[in-house]
Each structure stands twice: as structure tokens, then as C-alpha cells.
Design a protein around this motif. Sequence first.
Motif, short mmCIF file in Angstrom:
data_model
loop_
_atom_site.label_atom_id
_atom_site.label_comp_id
_atom_site.label_asym_id
_atom_site.label_seq_id
_atom_site.Cartn_x
_atom_site.Cartn_y
_atom_site.Cartn_z
N ALA A 79 2.57 -17.71 45.57
CA ALA A 79 2.28 -16.47 44.83
C ALA A 79 1.09 -15.78 45.46
O ALA A 79 0.36 -16.38 46.25
CB ALA A 79 1.98 -16.78 43.37
N ILE A 80 0.90 -14.53 45.10
CA ILE A 80 -0.31 -13.81 45.50
C ILE A 80 -1.36 -14.14 44.45
O ILE A 80 -1.14 -13.94 43.26
CB ILE A 80 -0.06 -12.29 45.57
CG1 ILE A 80 0.98 -11.97 46.66
CG2 ILE A 80 -1.38 -11.55 45.84
CD1 ILE A 80 1.46 -10.53 46.65
N SER A 81 -2.48 -14.69 44.89
CA SER A 81 -3.58 -15.03 43.99
C SER A 81 -4.60 -13.91 44.03
O SER A 81 -5.18 -13.63 45.07
CB SER A 81 -4.27 -16.33 44.43
OG SER A 81 -3.35 -17.39 44.44
N VAL A 82 -4.81 -13.25 42.89
CA VAL A 82 -5.81 -12.19 42.77
C VAL A 82 -7.01 -12.80 42.06
O VAL A 82 -6.86 -13.38 40.97
CB VAL A 82 -5.26 -10.98 41.98
CG1 VAL A 82 -6.32 -9.90 41.86
CG2 VAL A 82 -4.00 -10.43 42.66
N TYR A 83 -8.18 -12.70 42.69
CA TYR A 83 -9.39 -13.32 42.14
C TYR A 83 -10.13 -12.33 41.25
O TYR A 83 -10.70 -11.36 41.74
CB TYR A 83 -10.28 -13.84 43.26
CG TYR A 83 -9.55 -14.83 44.12
CD1 TYR A 83 -9.23 -16.09 43.62
CD2 TYR A 83 -9.13 -14.51 45.40
CE1 TYR A 83 -8.52 -17.00 44.38
CE2 TYR A 83 -8.43 -15.42 46.17
CZ TYR A 83 -8.13 -16.66 45.66
OH TYR A 83 -7.42 -17.56 46.42
N ILE A 84 -10.09 -12.60 39.95
CA ILE A 84 -10.79 -11.81 38.94
C ILE A 84 -11.96 -12.68 38.48
O ILE A 84 -11.79 -13.57 37.65
CB ILE A 84 -9.84 -11.45 37.77
CG1 ILE A 84 -8.60 -10.73 38.27
CG2 ILE A 84 -10.59 -10.68 36.69
CD1 ILE A 84 -8.82 -9.34 38.83
N MET A 85 -13.13 -12.47 39.06
CA MET A 85 -14.23 -13.40 38.92
C MET A 85 -14.71 -13.66 37.50
O MET A 85 -15.07 -14.78 37.17
CB MET A 85 -15.39 -13.00 39.84
CG MET A 85 -15.03 -13.00 41.32
SD MET A 85 -13.96 -14.36 41.87
CE MET A 85 -14.97 -15.77 41.48
N PRO A 86 -14.73 -12.68 36.58
CA PRO A 86 -15.20 -13.00 35.24
C PRO A 86 -14.19 -13.80 34.40
O PRO A 86 -14.50 -14.17 33.27
CB PRO A 86 -15.44 -11.63 34.58
CG PRO A 86 -15.10 -10.60 35.55
CD PRO A 86 -14.55 -11.24 36.78
N GLY A 87 -13.00 -14.06 34.94
CA GLY A 87 -11.97 -14.71 34.14
C GLY A 87 -11.22 -13.67 33.32
O GLY A 87 -11.34 -12.48 33.56
N PHE A 88 -10.48 -14.12 32.32
CA PHE A 88 -9.54 -13.22 31.65
C PHE A 88 -9.76 -13.05 30.15
O PHE A 88 -9.04 -12.29 29.51
CB PHE A 88 -8.11 -13.70 31.90
CG PHE A 88 -7.79 -13.72 33.36
CD1 PHE A 88 -7.51 -12.55 34.05
CD2 PHE A 88 -7.81 -14.91 34.08
CE1 PHE A 88 -7.25 -12.55 35.40
CE2 PHE A 88 -7.54 -14.92 35.43
CZ PHE A 88 -7.26 -13.74 36.09
N SER A 89 -10.74 -13.73 29.57
CA SER A 89 -10.89 -13.70 28.11
C SER A 89 -11.06 -12.28 27.57
O SER A 89 -10.55 -11.96 26.50
CB SER A 89 -12.04 -14.60 27.66
OG SER A 89 -13.25 -14.19 28.25
#
Length: 139
Positions: A79-89
Motif C-alpha cells: 500500500a501507499i503509506s502516508v505519514y500523518i505525524m500527529p496521528g489520527f485522533s
Amino acid sequence: MTTLKTQENDASVEDFIRTIEHPQKQADSFVIVELMEKLTAKPAKMWGNSIIGFGAYHYENSGNGGSWPVVGFSPRKSAISVYIMPGFSAYQPLLDKLGKHKTGKSCLYINKLADIDLDILAQLIKASVDYMQSKYQCD
């Protein structure tokens, strides 16, 4: 102090993307580069040999520190991994509208851009970048 193996380097992002065997993943990677450059106003840079990052932030924790992309992605085989540093909450409402995806701690996994709403992805990336710039000294 521990030094991360994955460091920003001068390898060619375009050359790296051209090595991706799957044509759709290669095409999607060029779209993501364009989107992230637009949203961050930073050029795409290689981090290690498989991560494409935009900008950098500096962190310290428990006496260790380093630099990492403000946002980035890696076109992996699965898969394509997109790095969203703060997380998703804080981003659940956007994730609910995104389309087909999975998440890890700070990784958004998508198979192909056709599975998701690109405008929602842009909003998610922008919100993440804004948060990182408010919390860290970013380059």
C-alpha cells in the motif's frame, strides 16, 4: 544520543518513483508529490531509500532527538503509506469521508488514489502540517 538510520538525502525523488514497478502506484506517487509540495510549499526529498518527505521538524524525547519529515509517504508494495505525524485522533471526521483506507499509529494506508477522495486527503494533510508547524520548529 541515538541517530536514526533514515536521514534526508540528495537522492532523486523522480528516479525513485520511476523504479516502482506497478504503473498505477507510480502514477499515484507523482500525484501525491505534487499535492504535498503544494500543501507544504516544500520540495520533495528522499529520506532513506524509500520515504519521500516534505519539510522537516526537529524533536527530542528521553534524551534522544532527530529530524523527520513534517509529512511524507512511501509507495510500498502492499500500500501507499502516508505519514500523518500527529496521528489520527483529531481527524476522525475526515477519515470517515476519505474512502477505502487503513490506519496505523501515524500511517494512513491506501491502495490507490482512485479508492479515496483526494480533496479529503488534501484536507487531512493540510491539517496535519498546520498542527506540526504550530507544535515544532519546522524547516
